[in-house]
Design an enzyme around this catalytic site. Structure first.
Site, short mmCIF file in Angstrom:
data_model
loop_
_atom_site.label_atom_id
_atom_site.label_comp_id
_atom_site.label_asym_id
_atom_site.label_seq_id
_atom_site.Cartn_x
_atom_site.Cartn_y
_atom_site.Cartn_z
N ASN A 9 56.96 38.99 66.50
CA ASN A 9 55.77 39.84 66.38
C ASN A 9 55.30 40.18 67.79
OD1 ASN A 9 53.28 41.02 66.00
ND2 ASN A 9 52.52 39.48 64.57
N PRO A 10 55.48 41.43 68.23
CA PRO A 10 55.13 41.79 69.60
C PRO A 10 53.64 41.72 69.91
CG PRO A 10 55.74 43.73 68.35
CD PRO A 10 56.05 42.56 67.47
N GLY A 13 49.32 36.53 69.44
CA GLY A 13 48.68 35.83 70.56
C GLY A 13 48.28 36.78 71.66
N THR A 40 58.57 43.14 64.44
CA THR A 40 57.78 43.53 63.28
C THR A 40 56.78 44.62 63.67
OG1 THR A 40 56.12 41.81 63.67
CG2 THR A 40 57.99 41.24 62.28
N GLY A 66 52.97 33.98 65.55
CA GLY A 66 51.99 32.99 65.12
C GLY A 66 52.31 32.45 63.74
N ASP A 67 51.33 31.77 63.14
CA ASP A 67 51.52 31.20 61.82
C ASP A 67 51.79 32.27 60.77
OD1 ASP A 67 51.07 28.35 62.37
OD2 ASP A 67 49.06 28.98 62.90
N GLY A 68 51.24 33.47 60.96
CA GLY A 68 51.47 34.55 60.01
C GLY A 68 52.91 35.01 60.01
N THR A 69 53.54 35.06 61.18
CA THR A 69 54.95 35.44 61.27
C THR A 69 55.82 34.41 60.56
OG1 THR A 69 54.55 36.54 63.38
CG2 THR A 69 56.83 36.04 62.83
N GLU A 273 46.90 33.90 56.32
CA GLU A 273 46.97 35.25 55.78
C GLU A 273 46.25 35.30 54.44
OE1 GLU A 273 48.52 37.75 57.61
OE2 GLU A 273 48.64 36.14 59.09
#
Length: 297
Positions: A9-10, A13, A40, A66-69, A273
């Site tokens: 995920n670019p 953070g 993504t 992060g945790d979402g990814t 999420e």
């Protein structure tokens, strides 16, 4: 040569992945992995990319973000017959699951090294209706913070953004009437929040579920009963040492399955999420996914 698929995920953070990507690819190539990557662009992309990698027989999936990814990667893999081991590069704001397994959350290249030297270990994940989570499910007061805080604010302020938003919401928290049923108990009362944890680290607090075990086939559940604001703050201060589970206003138990319903609208947080709303059924899937753990964990 083994094949690795880096799903990143670019904008996670502080957006470090953009700068570190060439070094990361070089590192895994040197370690013997033919490495391709997928950036993504919108919600759900990481799930699609993980499913694609599993279908094409990749040897390793690396979730960078992060945790979402990580949540999306797990959802992309959970229903596949072949599920490659997952390595984690923590590049998000909180990185709860990475903290739980002992990964460095401020050193991306060190995390890469740990993936190469680590061992794939089968761990539990949670299933909720048709969704899955690897770290935490929760509902009620303040559990919506992680998906309410704007991504730009997280980029600028990091984890402090959650505390700022939490302080803003504190005066307005209200209890909800929730019924929670397990094989051995029924809880039906007004509560402030409930948390269903797979690991010990939640919201950056590493002792929130102090007895959680990633491979025991059970959730660690916490329920905060209806309290006043001063009582809420008192209990929150005990979380740092893990003493909150001794408080009479906190219910703490383990179970492999439960059902939760509510008389009013209660939204669900899955690994940071938005995961829908109650009613929901939760099932622990024992040792369902392999995650690469650091040496000497």
């Amino acid at each position: 040569m083994k094949r690795a698929r880096l799903i990143y995920n670019p904008s996670s953070g502080r957006e470090e992945m953009k700068d570190k990507l060439p070094e990361i690819l070089d590192f895994f190539e040197a370690a013997g992995y033919e490495t391709s990557c997928h950036a993504t662009k919108k919600a759900g992309d990481a799930s699609i990319a993980a499913a694609y990698a599993a279908d094409r027989g990749f040897d390793l999936i690396i979730a960078a973000g992060g945790d979402g990814t990580l949540y999306e990667v797990v959802n992309g893999l959970a229903e596949k017959d072949y599920r490659p081991p997952v390595g984690i590069i923590p590049a998000g704001t909180t990185n709860d699951f990475a903290r739980a397994i002992g990964l460095p959350v401020k050193n991306i290249l060190k995390a890469c090294e740990m993936i190469v030297k680590g061992t794939p270990i089968p761990i539990d994940i949670g299933k909720i209706n048709d969704r899955y989570f690897i770290n935490i499910a929760g509902g009620g007061a303040l559990t919506d913070l992680t998906y309410e805080v704007p991504s730009k604010l997280k980029t600028i302020m990091g984890q402090l953004a959650y505390y700022v938003k939490g302080i803003e919401k504190l005066p307005f928290i209200r209890p909800s009437r929730v019924r929670i049923e397990t094989e051995s108990r029924i809880i039906d009362e007004e509560i402030m929040l409930f948390l269903i944890a797979n690991s010990n680290s939640v919201g950056g607090m590493e002792k929130l579920a102090p007895f959680a075990n990633l491979s025991d086939g059970k959730f660690d559940c916490l329920i905060l009963r209806k309290t006043t604001l001063p009582e809420f703050l008192r209990i929150a201060t005990h979380v740092i040492k893990g003493d909150h589970i001794k408080d009479p206003d906190v219910l703490y138990f383990q179970t492999s399955r439960l059902r939760a319903t509510a008389s009013t609208k209660v939204l669900l947080n899955l690994d940071g999420e938005l995961g829908g709303e109650l009613p929901m059924e939760f099932t622990a899937l024992h040792k369902h996914i392999q995650v690469i753990m650091p040496e000497n964990r």
